[in-house]
Design a protein around this motif. Structure first.
Motif, PDB file in Angstrom:
ATOM      1  N   PHE A   1      -4.958  -7.097  11.929  1.00 20.12           N
ATOM      2  CA  PHE A   1      -3.665  -6.651  12.431  1.00 20.12           C
ATOM      3  C   PHE A   1      -2.603  -7.570  11.829  1.00 20.12           C
ATOM      4  CE2 PHE A   1      -6.867  -5.337  15.405  1.00 20.12           C
ATOM      5  CZ  PHE A   1      -6.435  -4.110  15.913  1.00 20.12           C
ATOM      6  N   TYR A   2      -1.607  -6.995  11.194  1.00 23.28           N
ATOM      7  CA  TYR A   2      -0.601  -7.791  10.491  1.00 23.28           C
ATOM      8  C   TYR A   2       0.752  -7.098  10.606  1.00 23.28           C
ATOM      9  CZ  TYR A   2      -1.604  -4.292   6.870  1.00 23.28           C
ATOM     10  OH  TYR A   2      -1.797  -3.105   6.195  1.00 23.28           O
ATOM     11  N   PHE A   3       1.817  -7.793  10.212  1.00 25.37           N
ATOM     12  CA  PHE A   3       3.118  -7.143  10.236  1.00 25.37           C
ATOM     13  C   PHE A   3       3.690  -7.054   8.830  1.00 25.37           C
ATOM     14  CE2 PHE A   3       4.889 -11.486  10.465  1.00 25.37           C
ATOM     15  CZ  PHE A   3       6.112 -11.372   9.813  1.00 25.37           C
ATOM     16  N   THR A   4       4.590  -6.101   8.642  1.00 25.58           N
ATOM     17  CA  THR A   4       5.264  -5.936   7.361  1.00 25.58           C
ATOM     18  C   THR A   4       6.774  -5.836   7.570  1.00 25.58           C
ATOM     19  OG1 THR A   4       5.248  -3.507   7.314  1.00 25.58           O
ATOM     20  CG2 THR A   4       3.300  -4.646   6.427  1.00 25.58           C
ATOM     21  N   HIS A   5       7.510  -6.204   6.519  1.00 25.76           N
ATOM     22  CA  HIS A   5       8.959  -6.010   6.420  1.00 25.76           C
ATOM     23  C   HIS A   5       9.187  -4.886   5.414  1.00 25.76           C
ATOM     24  CE1 HIS A   5      11.318  -9.027   8.592  1.00 25.76           C
ATOM     25  NE2 HIS A   5      10.406  -9.940   8.295  1.00 25.76           N
ATOM     26  N   PRO A   6       9.067  -3.613   5.807  1.00 22.96           N
ATOM     27  CA  PRO A   6       9.057  -2.529   4.828  1.00 22.96           C
ATOM     28  C   PRO A   6      10.370  -2.325   4.073  1.00 22.96           C
ATOM     29  CG  PRO A   6       9.125  -1.648   7.048  1.00 22.96           C
ATOM     30  CD  PRO A   6       8.873  -3.112   7.181  1.00 22.96           C
ATOM     31  N   PHE A   7      11.471  -2.891   4.582  1.00 27.50           N
ATOM     32  CA  PHE A   7      12.759  -2.681   3.929  1.00 27.50           C
ATOM     33  C   PHE A   7      13.291  -3.934   3.242  1.00 27.50           C
ATOM     34  CE2 PHE A   7      12.418   0.279   7.494  1.00 27.50           C
ATOM     35  CZ  PHE A   7      12.501   1.482   6.800  1.00 27.50           C
ATOM     36  N   HIS A   8      12.450  -4.940   3.112  1.00 29.38           N
ATOM     37  CA  HIS A   8      12.862  -6.140   2.392  1.00 29.38           C
ATOM     38  C   HIS A   8      13.154  -5.809   0.942  1.00 29.38           C
ATOM     39  CE1 HIS A   8      11.711 -10.191   4.472  1.00 29.38           C
ATOM     40  NE2 HIS A   8      12.737  -9.597   5.025  1.00 29.38           N
TER      41      HIS A   8
ATOM     42  N   ASP B   1       4.052   0.411   4.936  1.00 29.24           N
ATOM     43  CA  ASP B   1       3.008  -0.526   4.512  1.00 29.24           C
ATOM     44  C   ASP B   1       3.132  -0.830   3.027  1.00 29.24           C
ATOM     45  OD1 ASP B   1       0.874  -2.164   5.250  1.00 29.24           O
ATOM     46  OD2 ASP B   1      -0.634  -0.688   4.698  1.00 29.24           O
ATOM     47  N   ASN B   2       4.342  -0.722   2.506  1.00 24.84           N
ATOM     48  CA  ASN B   2       4.595  -0.794   1.073  1.00 24.84           C
ATOM     49  C   ASN B   2       4.857  -2.198   0.555  1.00 24.84           C
ATOM     50  OD1 ASN B   2       6.983  -0.300   2.782  1.00 24.84           O
ATOM     51  ND2 ASN B   2       8.134  -0.639   0.910  1.00 24.84           N
ATOM     52  N   VAL B   3       4.745  -3.195   1.403  1.00 25.69           N
ATOM     53  CA  VAL B   3       5.014  -4.579   1.019  1.00 25.69           C
ATOM     54  C   VAL B   3       3.863  -5.462   1.491  1.00 25.69           C
ATOM     55  CG1 VAL B   3       7.523  -4.327   1.031  1.00 25.69           C
ATOM     56  CG2 VAL B   3       6.325  -4.914   3.146  1.00 25.69           C
ATOM     57  N   MET B   4       3.930  -6.742   1.152  1.00 25.58           N
ATOM     58  CA  MET B   4       2.859  -7.675   1.516  1.00 25.58           C
ATOM     59  C   MET B   4       2.678  -7.732   3.030  1.00 25.58           C
ATOM     60  SD  MET B   4       4.762 -11.324   0.885  1.00 25.58           S
ATOM     61  CE  MET B   4       6.265 -11.744   1.770  1.00 25.58           C
ATOM     62  N   GLY B   5       1.442  -8.015   3.452  1.00 25.77           N
ATOM     63  CA  GLY B   5       1.152  -8.244   4.858  1.00 25.77           C
ATOM     64  C   GLY B   5       1.449  -9.684   5.233  1.00 25.77           C
TER      65      GLY B   5
ATOM     66  N   GLY C   1       0.816  -1.199   0.000  1.00 25.11           N
ATOM     67  CA  GLY C   1       0.000   0.000   0.000  1.00 25.11           C
ATOM     68  C   GLY C   1       0.852   1.253   0.000  1.00 25.11           C
ATOM     69  N   SER C   2       0.196   2.392   0.210  1.00 24.09           N
ATOM     70  CA  SER C   2       0.893   3.678   0.151  1.00 24.09           C
ATOM     71  C   SER C   2       1.194   4.260   1.530  1.00 24.09           C
ATOM     72  CB  SER C   2       0.047   4.674  -0.643  1.00 24.09           C
ATOM     73  OG  SER C   2      -1.212   4.886  -0.013  1.00 24.09           O
ATOM     74  N   ARG C   3       0.678   3.658   2.599  1.00 26.76           N
ATOM     75  CA  ARG C   3       0.941   4.186   3.928  1.00 26.76           C
ATOM     76  C   ARG C   3       2.392   3.919   4.330  1.00 26.76           C
ATOM     77  NH1 ARG C   3      -3.647   1.730   7.781  1.00 26.76           N
ATOM     78  NH2 ARG C   3      -2.667  -0.194   7.029  1.00 26.76           N
TER      79      ARG C   3
END
Length: 312
Positions: free
Chosen positions: A257-264, A238-242, A233-235
């Motif tokens: 509620f989920y987690f992301t790895h935004p720098f993967h 939140d730019n990668v898969m959940g 998404g754009s937040r």
């Protein structure tokens, strides 16, 4: 209240929270977020950043602002520094029950035994070790427990010794469990979560490429209906898969509620000798709203919404 912040929560110690679960704390009259407190990549040997982890805790009055409270203590039931993952906490029969994944020690590689442990508590802080569950193998993690009728609870979990598929077990007392068998087997996955919303029974899994969605009429026979949170998404962050999610149903609303790895940097992971950089380990907890439409589950993580958490 305004739309929740993004990210919703960052762990102030290691900045690497994963596997969230949200529950109402009836002693403190607030919401609790419990999660796997992964450690950052500094001084990592192999996969040690994923092992030796504690269960982190954050609390909130309204779900919008979360205060880090520390980690659950006294979970160790045998000597050493051991590994705790993916807490599942429910309130039933007058107390809290936690089912948490466990690995002995801090392995530097994969392949070690994994079990699901059962604890009970009256206040979410003082946990009593009950047992190691006897399930389908010694490679089981990621428990989800849901009451399927007036006297039966069902557990879904990942069995890594059986193709990393979701297996299930049932219980009448939350202490003794009978294995039912394999339930979701179309592809390897983890982190099953079961809930009811808009008159349907839903199950989601973490496929490591978004969250697979399944629907059932009996909590046993599941029909795949699609995938959510595959595209970023754009937040912020939140730019990668959940990944590995928990769903909280509040009246007519359902929040994921989920987690992301935004720098993967996924393209680098295919290169020989790749070692993940320190920033790539960083994670955060996000929340979005779920909708049911035409027998399918929809999640637009960029759509603004109010987060209104209610009990029951």
């Amino acid at each position: 209240m305004p739309a929740p912040s993004a990210p919703l929560f960052r762990d102030p110690i290691y900045d690497t929270p994963t596997d969230p679960a949200v529950i109402w704390n009836n002693k403190e009259n607030c919401w609790w977020l419990v999660y796997t407190q992964r450690r950052n990549a500094k001084n990592t040997i192999g996969v040690t950043h994923i092992h030796g982890t504690s269960i982190g805790v954050a609390s909130s009055k309204d779900g919008g602002s979360w205060l880090y409270r520390g980690t659950l203590l006294n979970l160790e039931f045998e000597p050493g520094h051991n590994t705790f993952w993916a807490p599942e906490v429910i309130y039933a029969q007058g107390k809290y029950h936690m089912y948490v994944s466990y690995v002995r020690g801090i392995p530097t590689n994969w392949g070690y035994q994994r079990f699901i442990l059962h604890y009970t508590a009256h206040d979410l802080w003082s946990w009593r070790f009950e047992s190691i569950l006897d399930l389908s193998s010694d490679k089981v993690i990621d428990a989800c427990v849901y009451k399927t009728n007036h006297n039966t609870y069902k557990m879904w979990y990942k069995d890594e010794a059986n193709n990393s598929h979701t297996w299930s077990a049932t219980s009448h007392d939350l202490y003794n469990w009978t294995v039912c068998g394999e339930e979701i087997n179309d592809k390897p996955h983890e982190g099953a979560n079961v809930f009811e919303h808009c008159g349907c029974k839903w199950l989601i899994t973490d496929e490591w490429n978004g969250l697979g969605v399944y629907k059932s009429e009996d909590f046993a026979n599941w029909e795949r209906t699609g995938v959510i949170l595959r595209e970023g998404g754009s937040r912020e962050w939140d730019n990668v898969m959940g990944q590995h999610a928990d769903v909280l149903v509040c009246g007519e609303n359902a929040y994921i509620f989920y987690f992301t790895h935004p720098f993967h940097k996924n393209e680098n992971r295919r290169k020989p000798g790749f070692v993940m950089g320190e920033d790539e380990h960083r994670t955060c907890i996000q929340v979005a709203k779920l909708k049911a439409d035409g027998g399918k589950l929809i999640c637009d993580r960029d759509e603004p919404f109010e987060l209104v958490l209610t009990q029951g």
